[in-house]
Scaffold this active site. Structure first.
Site, PDB file in Angstrom:
ATOM      1  N   TYR A   1      -3.889   6.869  -8.687  1.00  0.00           N
ATOM      2  CA  TYR A   1      -3.039   6.160  -7.560  1.00  0.00           C
ATOM      3  C   TYR A   1      -3.450   5.579  -5.882  1.00  0.00           C
ATOM      4  O   TYR A   1      -3.374   4.252  -5.273  1.00  0.00           O
ATOM      5  CB  TYR A   1      -1.939   7.340  -7.407  1.00  0.00           C
ATOM      6  CG  TYR A   1      -0.893   6.491  -6.649  1.00  0.00           C
ATOM      7  CD1 TYR A   1      -0.407   5.859  -7.105  1.00  0.00           C
ATOM      8  CD2 TYR A   1      -0.083   6.880  -5.656  1.00  0.00           C
ATOM      9  CE1 TYR A   1       0.992   4.718  -6.677  1.00  0.00           C
ATOM     10  CE2 TYR A   1       0.606   6.379  -4.695  1.00  0.00           C
ATOM     11  CZ  TYR A   1       1.794   4.653  -5.204  1.00  0.00           C
ATOM     12  OH  TYR A   1       2.473   4.743  -4.237  1.00  0.00           O
TER      13      TYR A   1
ATOM     14  N   SER B   1       1.137  -1.135  -0.269  1.00  0.00           N
ATOM     15  CA  SER B   1      -0.238   0.334   0.263  1.00  0.00           C
ATOM     16  C   SER B   1       0.806   1.057  -0.025  1.00  0.00           C
ATOM     17  O   SER B   1       1.803   1.350  -0.670  1.00  0.00           O
ATOM     18  CB  SER B   1      -1.107   0.155   1.157  1.00  0.00           C
ATOM     19  OG  SER B   1      -1.819   0.828   1.043  1.00  0.00           O
TER      20      SER B   1
HETATM   21  N1  LIG Z   1       8.967   5.633  -3.796  1.00  0.00           N
HETATM   22  C1  LIG Z   1       7.633   5.702  -3.034  1.00  0.00           C
HETATM   23  O1  LIG Z   1       7.861   6.388  -1.955  1.00  0.00           O
HETATM   24  C2  LIG Z   1       6.564   4.785  -2.634  1.00  0.00           C
HETATM   25  C3  LIG Z   1       5.586   5.360  -1.397  1.00  0.00           C
HETATM   26  C4  LIG Z   1       4.729   4.538  -0.865  1.00  0.00           C
HETATM   27  C5  LIG Z   1       4.250   3.197  -1.650  1.00  0.00           C
HETATM   28  N2  LIG Z   1       4.867   3.093  -3.339  1.00  0.00           N
HETATM   29  C6  LIG Z   1       5.013   1.692  -3.247  1.00  0.00           C
HETATM   30  O2  LIG Z   1       6.078   0.914  -3.860  1.00  0.00           O
HETATM   31  C7  LIG Z   1       6.195   0.167  -4.877  1.00  0.00           C
HETATM   32  C8  LIG Z   1       7.499   0.021  -5.435  1.00  0.00           C
HETATM   33  O3  LIG Z   1       7.215   1.246  -6.485  1.00  0.00           O
HETATM   34  P1  LIG Z   1       8.373   2.081  -6.293  1.00  0.00           P
HETATM   35  O4  LIG Z   1       8.861   3.341  -6.238  1.00  0.00           O
HETATM   36  O5  LIG Z   1      10.000   1.378  -6.453  1.00  0.00           O
HETATM   37  O6  LIG Z   1       8.747   2.441  -8.182  1.00  0.00           O
HETATM   38  P2  LIG Z   1       9.121   2.328  -9.100  1.00  0.00           P
HETATM   39  O7  LIG Z   1       8.800   2.518 -10.338  1.00  0.00           O
HETATM   40  O8  LIG Z   1      10.483   2.052  -9.118  1.00  0.00           O
HETATM   41  O9  LIG Z   1       8.842   0.301  -9.442  1.00  0.00           O
HETATM   42  C9  LIG Z   1       8.361  -0.432 -10.279  1.00  0.00           C
HETATM   43  C10 LIG Z   1       8.679  -1.495 -10.796  1.00  0.00           C
HETATM   44  O10 LIG Z   1       7.303  -2.327 -10.832  1.00  0.00           O
HETATM   45  C11 LIG Z   1       7.646  -2.446 -12.174  1.00  0.00           C
HETATM   46  N3  LIG Z   1       6.105  -2.699 -13.157  1.00  0.00           N
HETATM   47  C12 LIG Z   1       5.509  -2.009 -13.857  1.00  0.00           C
HETATM   48  N4  LIG Z   1       4.792  -2.362 -13.986  1.00  0.00           N
HETATM   49  C13 LIG Z   1       4.708  -3.843 -13.419  1.00  0.00           C
HETATM   50  C14 LIG Z   1       4.111  -4.503 -14.160  1.00  0.00           C
HETATM   51  N5  LIG Z   1       2.733  -4.945 -14.533  1.00  0.00           N
HETATM   52  N6  LIG Z   1       3.903  -6.112 -13.730  1.00  0.00           N
HETATM   53  C15 LIG Z   1       5.297  -6.510 -13.208  1.00  0.00           C
HETATM   54  N7  LIG Z   1       6.522  -5.288 -12.938  1.00  0.00           N
HETATM   55  C16 LIG Z   1       6.040  -3.846 -12.816  1.00  0.00           C
HETATM   56  C17 LIG Z   1       8.571  -1.669 -12.664  1.00  0.00           C
HETATM   57  O11 LIG Z   1       9.459  -1.837 -14.310  1.00  0.00           O
HETATM   58  C18 LIG Z   1       9.411  -1.440 -11.882  1.00  0.00           C
HETATM   59  O12 LIG Z   1      10.796  -2.047 -11.928  1.00  0.00           O
HETATM   60  C19 LIG Z   1       4.550   0.349  -5.589  1.00  0.00           C
HETATM   61  O13 LIG Z   1       4.092  -0.009  -5.515  1.00  0.00           O
HETATM   62  C20 LIG Z   1       3.738   1.788  -5.214  1.00  0.00           C
HETATM   63  O14 LIG Z   1       3.181   2.224  -5.338  1.00  0.00           O
HETATM   64  C21 LIG Z   1       6.687   3.691  -3.342  1.00  0.00           C
END
Ligand SMILES: NC(=O)c1ccc[n+]([C@@H]2O[C@H](COP(=O)([O-])OP(=O)(O)OC[C@H]3O[C@@H](n4cnc5c(N)ncnc54)[C@H](O)[C@@H]3O)[C@@H](O)[C@H]2O)c1
Length: 283
Positions: free
Chosen positions: A155, A141
């Protein structure tokens, strides 16, 4: 138990492992002595990470495809071993007013952020039950799962959905008699350094400027965001300690959770903030 005693020697399957939080979790899992299955649509990113993490397995798989997740689970259980940790982490962002949002972007986001989690659960949980060994399921989440933020509505909605799904799933696992072995936990990151804002969708028409200034505001946060490896360490430790809500920044995210509880208890309407993101300093 500490994280190494809990997870070391087990198999971790991490979706979206190619970048950001997923890559941080994969590196820390490997450092704890786990065999890591790196799952992503970004073949190059997981191949590179696979070379860095000996013993890991890189599998290109799109979490939007339930059959692909079913094949992944079958392949992991037959070729790698029973899964101790499943992380449904793959996720994407979207900027812009809801009424300007292209239908294709909405569909893609819901398919990845919400349905992708469901497909992961559907493919792996029955195998975890059958294996009869302790196992953990983490769903990503966000701090966005407990706040309202304009210009990121799909989102934010998806992260509220994943939080609710995870809470209900935990109850279902208990109801079905598996709670002594299967831990379902929700991960709520605050700001963690990643690619998510660069990779985010925008709008093709309507108020493009509003969408892109929101993207720019979120990109500004990146400078002060947490290192993904440090975030991973915190999350693994909280999970091993038996927490349900795994918070990368316990104070920052915890404040947002408390604020949410208060808003609901007092039945307050959402308040527009000057900076359109959660900022405890503005409370
Ligand atoms: N970065 C933050 O500050 C933050 C904060 C809260 C929640 N999140 C959550 O953490 C999770 C990871 O996000 P992140 O920030 O590392 O993003 P990111 O974009 O750096 O990494 C996401 C990864 O998911 C992969 N991906 C995208 N679509 C896909 C699919 N259909 N099938 C398989 N892989 C797929 C992408 O290729 C990428 O490698 C997400 O669910 C995001 O909502 C991130």
């Amino acid at each position: 138990m500490d994280a190494r005693a809990t997870f070391g020697g087990g198999v971790a399957v991490i979706t979206g492992a190619g970048n950001g939080i997923g890559a941080g979790l994969a590196r820390h899992a490997a450092a704890l002595g786990m065999t890591v299955v790196l799952v992503d649509v970004d073949a190059e990113a997981i191949a590179a990470l696979g070379r860095e993490l000996p013993g890991s397995v890189a599998v290109v798989c799109d979490v939007r495809d339930p059959d692909a997740l079913e094949s992944l689970a079958a392949q992991v259980y037959s070729d790698v071993g029973p899964v101790r940790l499943l992380v449904n982490n793959a996720g994407v962002e979207q900027f812009g007013y809801l009424w300007d949002t292209p239908v294709a972007n909405w569909d893609r986001l819901v398919d990845i952020n919400v349905s992708g989690v469901f497909y992961g659960i559907r493919a792996f949980l029955p195998r975890m039950f059958a294996a009869g060994a302790p196992a953990w399921v983490w769903n990503l989440s966000s701090i966005g799962g407990v706040v309202a933020v304009p210009l990121q509505t799909p989102y934010i909605m998806s992260k509220h959905a994943v939080l609710a799904l995870t809470e209900c799933l935990r109850l279902e696992v208990e109801l079905a008699g598996h709670a002594d072995r299967i831990q379902v936990q929700a991960v709520l990151p605050g700001a963690v350094r990643s690619n998510i804002f660069e990779a985010a969708g925008g709008v093709d028409g309507g108020d493009v400027e509003a969408a892109e200034s929101q993207r720019a505001a979120m990109l500004d946060i990146k400078a002060e965001a947490m290192d993904p490896l440090e975030a991973a360490r915190v999350v693994f430790d909280q999970s091993a300690a038996g927490e349900f809500y795994l918070l990368t920044q316990p104070d920052y995210v915890g404040n947002a959770m408390a604020e949410r509880a208060e808003v609901l208890a007092q039945r307050r309407a959402p308040v527009l903030r000057t900076k359109q993101r959660f900022d405890p300093a503005q409370q």
